[in-house]
Design a protein around this motif. Structure first.
Motif, PDB file in Angstrom:
ATOM      1  N   ARG A 104       0.832  -1.209   0.000  1.00  0.00           N
ATOM      2  CA  ARG A 104       0.000   0.000   0.000  1.00  0.00           C
ATOM      3  C   ARG A 104       0.864   1.255   0.000  1.00  0.00           C
ATOM      4  NH1 ARG A 104      -3.305  -3.032   3.554  1.00  0.00           N
ATOM      5  NH2 ARG A 104      -2.389  -2.025   5.360  1.00  0.00           N
ATOM      6  N   LYS A 105       1.942   1.221   0.781  1.00  0.00           N
ATOM      7  CA  LYS A 105       2.843   2.370   0.838  1.00  0.00           C
ATOM      8  C   LYS A 105       3.469   2.625  -0.527  1.00  0.00           C
ATOM      9  CE  LYS A 105       6.953   4.023   3.270  1.00  0.00           C
ATOM     10  NZ  LYS A 105       7.982   3.690   4.254  1.00  0.00           N
ATOM     11  N   GLU A 106       3.919   1.569  -1.187  1.00  0.00           N
ATOM     12  CA  GLU A 106       4.510   1.709  -2.514  1.00  0.00           C
ATOM     13  C   GLU A 106       3.481   2.193  -3.529  1.00  0.00           C
ATOM     14  OE1 GLU A 106       6.264  -2.107  -3.285  1.00  0.00           O
ATOM     15  OE2 GLU A 106       7.870  -1.795  -1.816  1.00  0.00           O
ATOM     16  N   GLU A 107       2.256   1.674  -3.414  1.00  0.00           N
ATOM     17  CA  GLU A 107       1.189   2.083  -4.329  1.00  0.00           C
ATOM     18  C   GLU A 107       0.857   3.564  -4.135  1.00  0.00           C
ATOM     19  OE1 GLU A 107      -2.846   3.274  -4.844  1.00  0.00           O
ATOM     20  OE2 GLU A 107      -2.539   2.075  -3.055  1.00  0.00           O
ATOM     21  N   ARG A 108       0.806   4.012  -2.860  1.00  0.00           N
ATOM     22  CA  ARG A 108       0.538   5.428  -2.595  1.00  0.00           C
ATOM     23  C   ARG A 108       1.657   6.306  -3.141  1.00  0.00           C
ATOM     24  NH1 ARG A 108      -1.139   3.677   2.553  1.00  0.00           N
ATOM     25  NH2 ARG A 108       0.831   4.319   3.438  1.00  0.00           N
ATOM     26  N   ALA A 109       2.891   5.823  -3.010  1.00  0.00           N
ATOM     27  CA  ALA A 109       4.031   6.606  -3.490  1.00  0.00           C
ATOM     28  C   ALA A 109       3.976   6.762  -5.012  1.00  0.00           C
ATOM     29  CB  ALA A 109       5.336   5.944  -3.073  1.00  0.00           C
ATOM     30  N   LYS A 110       3.456   5.755  -5.713  1.00  0.00           N
ATOM     31  CA  LYS A 110       3.366   5.814  -7.176  1.00  0.00           C
ATOM     32  C   LYS A 110       2.167   6.636  -7.644  1.00  0.00           C
ATOM     33  CE  LYS A 110       5.530   1.318  -7.821  1.00  0.00           C
ATOM     34  NZ  LYS A 110       5.299  -0.081  -8.190  1.00  0.00           N
ATOM     35  N   SER A 111       1.139   6.692  -6.822  1.00  0.00           N
ATOM     36  CA  SER A 111      -0.088   7.380  -7.238  1.00  0.00           C
ATOM     37  C   SER A 111      -0.100   8.805  -6.692  1.00  0.00           C
ATOM     38  CB  SER A 111      -1.310   6.614  -6.717  1.00  0.00           C
ATOM     39  OG  SER A 111      -1.436   6.796  -5.319  1.00  0.00           O
ATOM     40  N   THR A 112      -1.189   9.482  -6.941  1.00  0.00           N
ATOM     41  CA  THR A 112      -1.337  10.844  -6.429  1.00  0.00           C
ATOM     42  C   THR A 112      -1.857  10.852  -4.994  1.00  0.00           C
ATOM     43  OG1 THR A 112      -3.573  10.946  -7.339  1.00  0.00           O
ATOM     44  CG2 THR A 112      -1.785  11.799  -8.715  1.00  0.00           C
ATOM     45  N   ARG A 113      -2.181   9.676  -4.448  1.00  0.00           N
ATOM     46  CA  ARG A 113      -2.717   9.615  -3.083  1.00  0.00           C
ATOM     47  C   ARG A 113      -1.736  10.134  -2.047  1.00  0.00           C
ATOM     48  NH1 ARG A 113      -4.991   3.932  -1.717  1.00  0.00           N
ATOM     49  NH2 ARG A 113      -5.065   4.929   0.288  1.00  0.00           N
ATOM     50  N   HIS A 114      -0.430   9.880  -2.258  1.00  0.00           N
ATOM     51  CA  HIS A 114       0.522  10.358  -1.257  1.00  0.00           C
ATOM     52  C   HIS A 114       0.504  11.875  -1.189  1.00  0.00           C
ATOM     53  CE1 HIS A 114       3.118  10.910  -4.767  1.00  0.00           C
ATOM     54  NE2 HIS A 114       3.831  11.722  -4.037  1.00  0.00           N
ATOM     55  N   GLY A 115       0.255  12.519  -2.314  1.00  0.00           N
ATOM     56  CA  GLY A 115       0.155  13.972  -2.325  1.00  0.00           C
ATOM     57  C   GLY A 115      -1.045  14.457  -1.537  1.00  0.00           C
ATOM     58  N   ALA A 116      -2.175  13.769  -1.691  1.00  0.00           N
ATOM     59  CA  ALA A 116      -3.387  14.133  -0.953  1.00  0.00           C
ATOM     60  C   ALA A 116      -3.174  13.951   0.548  1.00  0.00           C
ATOM     61  CB  ALA A 116      -4.570  13.299  -1.430  1.00  0.00           C
ATOM     62  N   GLU A 117      -2.484  12.878   0.928  1.00  0.00           N
ATOM     63  CA  GLU A 117      -2.201  12.648   2.348  1.00  0.00           C
ATOM     64  C   GLU A 117      -1.284  13.740   2.889  1.00  0.00           C
ATOM     65  OE1 GLU A 117      -0.650   8.680   2.521  1.00  0.00           O
ATOM     66  OE2 GLU A 117      -2.598   7.773   2.090  1.00  0.00           O
ATOM     67  N   PHE A 118      -0.296  14.138   2.093  1.00  0.00           N
ATOM     68  CA  PHE A 118       0.617  15.205   2.511  1.00  0.00           C
ATOM     69  C   PHE A 118      -0.149  16.514   2.670  1.00  0.00           C
ATOM     70  CE2 PHE A 118       3.784  18.538   1.463  1.00  0.00           C
ATOM     71  CZ  PHE A 118       4.633  18.343   2.540  1.00  0.00           C
ATOM     72  N   GLU A 119      -1.020  16.823   1.707  1.00  0.00           N
ATOM     73  CA  GLU A 119      -1.836  18.040   1.782  1.00  0.00           C
ATOM     74  C   GLU A 119      -2.689  18.039   3.047  1.00  0.00           C
ATOM     75  OE1 GLU A 119      -4.185  18.302  -1.770  1.00  0.00           O
ATOM     76  OE2 GLU A 119      -2.404  18.284  -3.054  1.00  0.00           O
ATOM     77  N   ALA A 120      -3.309  16.906   3.345  1.00  0.00           N
ATOM     78  CA  ALA A 120      -4.160  16.803   4.541  1.00  0.00           C
ATOM     79  C   ALA A 120      -3.335  17.002   5.803  1.00  0.00           C
ATOM     80  CB  ALA A 120      -4.866  15.450   4.565  1.00  0.00           C
ATOM     81  N   SER A 121      -2.129  16.459   5.812  1.00  0.00           N
ATOM     82  CA  SER A 121      -1.251  16.608   6.970  1.00  0.00           C
ATOM     83  C   SER A 121      -0.846  18.062   7.174  1.00  0.00           C
ATOM     84  CB  SER A 121      -0.010  15.728   6.788  1.00  0.00           C
ATOM     85  OG  SER A 121       0.895  15.914   7.830  1.00  0.00           O
ATOM     86  N   VAL A 122      -0.485  18.739   6.091  1.00  0.00           N
ATOM     87  CA  VAL A 122      -0.112  20.157   6.172  1.00  0.00           C
ATOM     88  C   VAL A 122      -1.308  20.976   6.659  1.00  0.00           C
ATOM     89  CG1 VAL A 122       0.515  22.194   4.801  1.00  0.00           C
ATOM     90  CG2 VAL A 122       1.735  20.037   4.471  1.00  0.00           C
TER      91      VAL A 122
END
Length: 176
Positions: A76-94
């Motif tokens: 899941r972590k690798e999949e998030r890193a490849k997709s745009t989901r990691h960006g959304a998670e980063f935005e939510a964290s900020v």
């Protein structure tokens, strides 16, 4: 009376007592012998081995479950890193951090990343901070753009913030 305490007579009380003690010793020896399959000690050993085997099986099953869960988490972590989901998670964290910092100041934080602004079909500007009434710049807006992307340099960040300021009608901008 003497005859009852004599070992010379098989039916004397002392002889019967000695046979009873010897029989009891023999029985006790059998119960505490591992050579006897049905002895108490052999049964206890078997039960202990069964319990140990059960624990070993449960431990192996647990290890398999943990390994599987870790592999799934890694996938899941690798999949998030490849997709745009990691960006959304980063935005939510900020946005969560900014909201936490603004709460005591009575500033309002608006999540705007998925809402249209002045520029159609543009999702620039992840959140906007509007200064509260106690602030010197009450009503002023600061747009934030969160990027978890190493390719962003100062030039790209400035261009992105300029678009975000225009789109969100903000006086200032900050790229994280």
């Amino acid at each position: 009376v003497v005859r009852e305490f004599s070992l010379d007579h098989e039916d004397s009380a002392l002889s019967r007592l000695m046979r009873g003690v010897q029989d009891a010793q023999t029985q006790i020896s059998r119960e505490f012998s591992l050579d006897e399959e049905d002895s108490a000690l052999a049964r206890m050993k078997k039960q202990m081995l069964d319990v140990l085997e059960q624990h070993r099986t449960e431990r192996k099953n647990f290890e398999v479950e943990v390994r599987t869960a870790l592999k799934e988490m890694q996938a899941r972590k690798e999949e998030r890193a490849k997709s745009t989901r990691h960006g959304a998670e980063f935005e939510a964290s900020v946005a969560a951090q900014v909201r936490e910092l603004c709460r005591p100041l009575n500033d309002v934080v608006h999540d705007t990343g998925n809402t249209p602004g002045r520029i159609k079909n543009s999702k620039v500007g992840d959140c906007v901070v509007e200064f509260g009434p106690e602030h010197v710049a009450s009503g002023a807006k600061v747009v934030l753009e969160a990027k978890q992307d190493r390719s962003y340099d100062l030039k790209k960040a400035r261009a992105e913030i300029e678009v975000a300021r225009n789109k969100r009608e903000a006086q200032e901008g900050l790229c994280v």
